[in-house]
Design a protein around this motif. Structure first.
Motif, short mmCIF file in Angstrom:
data_model
loop_
_atom_site.label_atom_id
_atom_site.label_comp_id
_atom_site.label_asym_id
_atom_site.label_seq_id
_atom_site.Cartn_x
_atom_site.Cartn_y
_atom_site.Cartn_z
N MET A 1 0.50 -1.27 0.34
CA MET A 1 0.14 -0.34 0.15
C MET A 1 1.23 1.06 0.01
O MET A 1 0.95 2.38 -0.24
N GLN A 2 1.98 1.36 0.93
CA GLN A 2 2.81 2.10 0.99
C GLN A 2 3.63 2.76 -0.39
O GLN A 2 3.34 3.86 -1.56
N VAL A 3 3.90 1.25 -1.62
CA VAL A 3 4.90 1.40 -2.67
C VAL A 3 2.89 2.38 -3.70
O VAL A 3 3.33 4.01 -4.58
N LEU A 4 2.70 1.71 -3.41
CA LEU A 4 1.73 2.36 -4.51
C LEU A 4 1.14 3.30 -4.85
O LEU A 4 0.39 4.21 -5.31
N SER A 5 0.85 3.95 -2.93
CA SER A 5 0.63 5.27 -2.70
C SER A 5 1.34 6.43 -3.56
O SER A 5 1.00 7.35 -4.23
N ALA A 6 3.02 6.18 -3.21
CA ALA A 6 3.74 6.79 -3.63
C ALA A 6 4.11 6.73 -4.59
O ALA A 6 4.51 7.98 -5.28
N LEU A 7 3.66 5.97 -5.60
CA LEU A 7 3.56 5.53 -7.04
C LEU A 7 2.33 6.54 -7.86
O LEU A 7 2.75 7.10 -9.13
N HIS A 8 1.38 6.51 -7.19
CA HIS A 8 0.23 7.30 -7.13
C HIS A 8 0.78 8.74 -7.11
O HIS A 8 0.48 9.62 -8.11
N LEU A 9 1.53 9.16 -6.14
CA LEU A 9 2.20 10.13 -5.88
C LEU A 9 2.29 10.88 -6.93
O LEU A 9 2.34 12.17 -7.89
N LEU A 10 3.54 10.25 -7.42
CA LEU A 10 4.76 10.04 -8.53
C LEU A 10 3.59 10.97 -9.66
O LEU A 10 4.33 11.45 -10.22
N GLY A 11 3.04 9.63 -10.14
CA GLY A 11 2.72 9.61 -11.60
C GLY A 11 1.56 10.79 -11.63
O GLY A 11 1.77 10.94 -12.43
N GLY A 13 0.48 13.87 -9.52
CA GLY A 13 1.69 14.76 -9.10
C GLY A 13 0.37 15.21 -7.91
O GLY A 13 0.08 16.99 -7.36
N ASN A 14 -0.52 15.20 -6.97
CA ASN A 14 -1.47 15.31 -6.21
C ASN A 14 -0.90 15.61 -4.96
O ASN A 14 -0.22 15.68 -4.63
N TYR A 15 -1.64 16.02 -4.22
CA TYR A 15 -1.34 16.33 -2.64
C TYR A 15 -2.06 14.81 -1.54
O TYR A 15 -2.25 13.92 -1.97
N GLN A 16 -0.66 14.93 -0.61
CA GLN A 16 -0.59 13.62 0.16
C GLN A 16 -1.77 13.15 0.16
O GLN A 16 -2.61 12.33 0.81
N LYS A 17 -2.56 15.02 0.70
CA LYS A 17 -4.21 13.98 1.57
C LYS A 17 -5.01 13.34 1.11
O LYS A 17 -5.77 12.79 0.90
N SER A 18 -5.24 14.50 -0.73
CA SER A 18 -6.24 13.65 -1.34
C SER A 18 -5.93 12.21 -1.96
O SER A 18 -6.65 11.27 -2.65
N SER A 28 -4.26 8.49 6.54
CA SER A 28 -4.15 9.98 6.61
C SER A 28 -2.96 10.39 6.68
O SER A 28 -1.79 9.68 5.93
N GLN A 29 -2.89 11.92 6.11
CA GLN A 29 -1.60 12.79 5.25
C GLN A 29 -0.56 12.87 6.25
O GLN A 29 0.07 12.28 5.40
N PRO A 30 0.00 12.60 7.22
CA PRO A 30 0.53 11.89 8.33
C PRO A 30 1.17 10.64 8.12
O PRO A 30 2.44 10.25 7.59
N SER A 31 -0.09 9.79 7.62
CA SER A 31 0.80 8.67 7.25
C SER A 31 1.43 8.46 6.17
O SER A 31 2.21 7.24 5.27
N MET A 32 0.72 8.94 5.04
CA MET A 32 1.09 9.66 3.96
C MET A 32 2.38 10.26 3.34
O MET A 32 3.09 9.33 2.86
N SER A 33 2.16 10.95 4.16
CA SER A 33 3.78 11.30 4.42
C SER A 33 5.05 10.32 4.94
O SER A 33 5.93 10.52 4.51
N ARG A 34 5.17 9.70 5.78
CA ARG A 34 5.99 9.35 6.04
C ARG A 34 5.98 7.12 5.09
O ARG A 34 6.91 7.58 4.99
N ALA A 35 4.99 7.59 4.32
CA ALA A 35 4.91 6.28 3.66
C ALA A 35 5.67 6.44 2.68
O ALA A 35 6.57 5.68 2.04
N PHE A 36 5.72 7.68 2.38
CA PHE A 36 5.94 8.84 0.52
C PHE A 36 8.32 8.64 0.84
O PHE A 36 9.03 8.50 -0.17
#
Length: 299
Positions: A1-11, A13-18, A28-36
């Protein structure tokens, strides 16, 4: 889930919260930030970078690369790769903000990319502020030192760069003032066709990873933004290896590819050697067919 969420953000370009609010990966945004952070740092580890961003390290590997480049664009002999700069938009840093304001009027990193004709990125430098000239980045890069050492050790090879780069024996820019119909003009046409690979490589990189598009602006400090660039290059090269680059093109404004951007002049002996070498290259460059007769180069 962490890897896929990071790939989603890279691909995307959305905000971490979205990204974290996506139904497929609720975080959550903090969890997304740590995963990224964890994924980006893992992709910037030395083994990963060396495995996926690799400049040819042996004479045999360099000969194979030169042959591959020449088979695709059979004009200028001895071309090991193509080099270019590109701006990656970031938010204004809190420290030395003025150094990141580029000549186009927005804050950025100025990255240096070197690739082959298959758009595989051989080397990337992603640590310089946007106001830094391409020639300064080149002069302070490990790539330049490597090319200089190889040339001094007797290997006849060079990179192609635009007019923003200094003329050195191991880095050949175009001849901007060539008379129409001359061999020098033919060399510049061949130079333009061959060097287009690096523009397309950057276009593929920014199109697939929308976080690097100037309209998406990286909301991170320069150091982390540089790591994100490195991670995207790793993924880009994985896509190249999988032959997955169809129908992608850069939507950014075109760079001033052959406009004279006041590149510094190399020292006398180096420049004289570079000019003598280029004169020989001009005579060895194959005649470029007219545009309608060249056939379709792979985009």
């Amino acid at each position: 889930m962490q890897v896929l969420s990071a790939l989603h953000l890279l691909g995307q370009g959305n905000y971490q919260k979205s990204v974290g609010a996506d139904n497929a990966a609720p975080m959550s945004q903090p969890s997304m930030s740590r995963a990224f952070d964890e994924v980006i740092n893992a992709m910037n580890s030395v083994p990963v970078l060396r495995n996926h961003i690799s400049f040819p390290s042996t004479p045999a590997a360099r000969r194979r690369l030169i042959l591959k480049n020449f088979q695709r664009y059979p004009y200028i002999p001895g071309v090991l790769g193509m080099v270019d700069g590109s701006h990656i938009a970031i938010i204004a840093p809190l420290v030395h903000e003025e150094q990141y304001l580029n000549r186009k009027g927005y804050h950025s990193l100025n990255i240096q990319v070197c690739c082959d004709v298959d758009y595989n990125i051989l080397n990337v430098v992603a640590r310089f502020p946007g106001a830094t000239h391409d020639s300064f980045i080149w002069s302070n890069s490990g790539l330049r030192r490597t090319m200089q050492n190889l040339f001094r050790e007797g290997e006849q090879l060079w990179l192609l760069g635009d007019s923003g780069y200094p003329h050195e024996p191991w880095l050949q820019p175009p001849i901007l003032d060539a008379a129409e119909g001359s061999r020098e003009a033919n060399f510049t046409t061949a130079h333009m066709i061959t060097r287009s690979s690096v523009e397309r490589a950057i276009g593929h990189l920014k199109s697939r990873f929308r976080c690097l598009n100037k309209h998406r602006t990286l909301h991170f400090d320069p150091e982390k933004s540089g790591k994100i660039v490195n991670a995207c290059v790793v993924l880009h090269n994985m896509c190249v290896a999988a032959n997955d680059l169809d129908e992608l093109e850069d939507e950014d404004d075109p760079e001033e590819i052959y406009e004279n951007r006041n590149a510094p002049v190399a020292a006398g002996p180096v420049l004289n050697e570079a000019r003598a070498l280029r004169a020989n290259l001009v005579n060895r460059t194959a005649v470029v067919p007219a545009a309608g007769q060249r056939g379709a180069h792979r985009l």
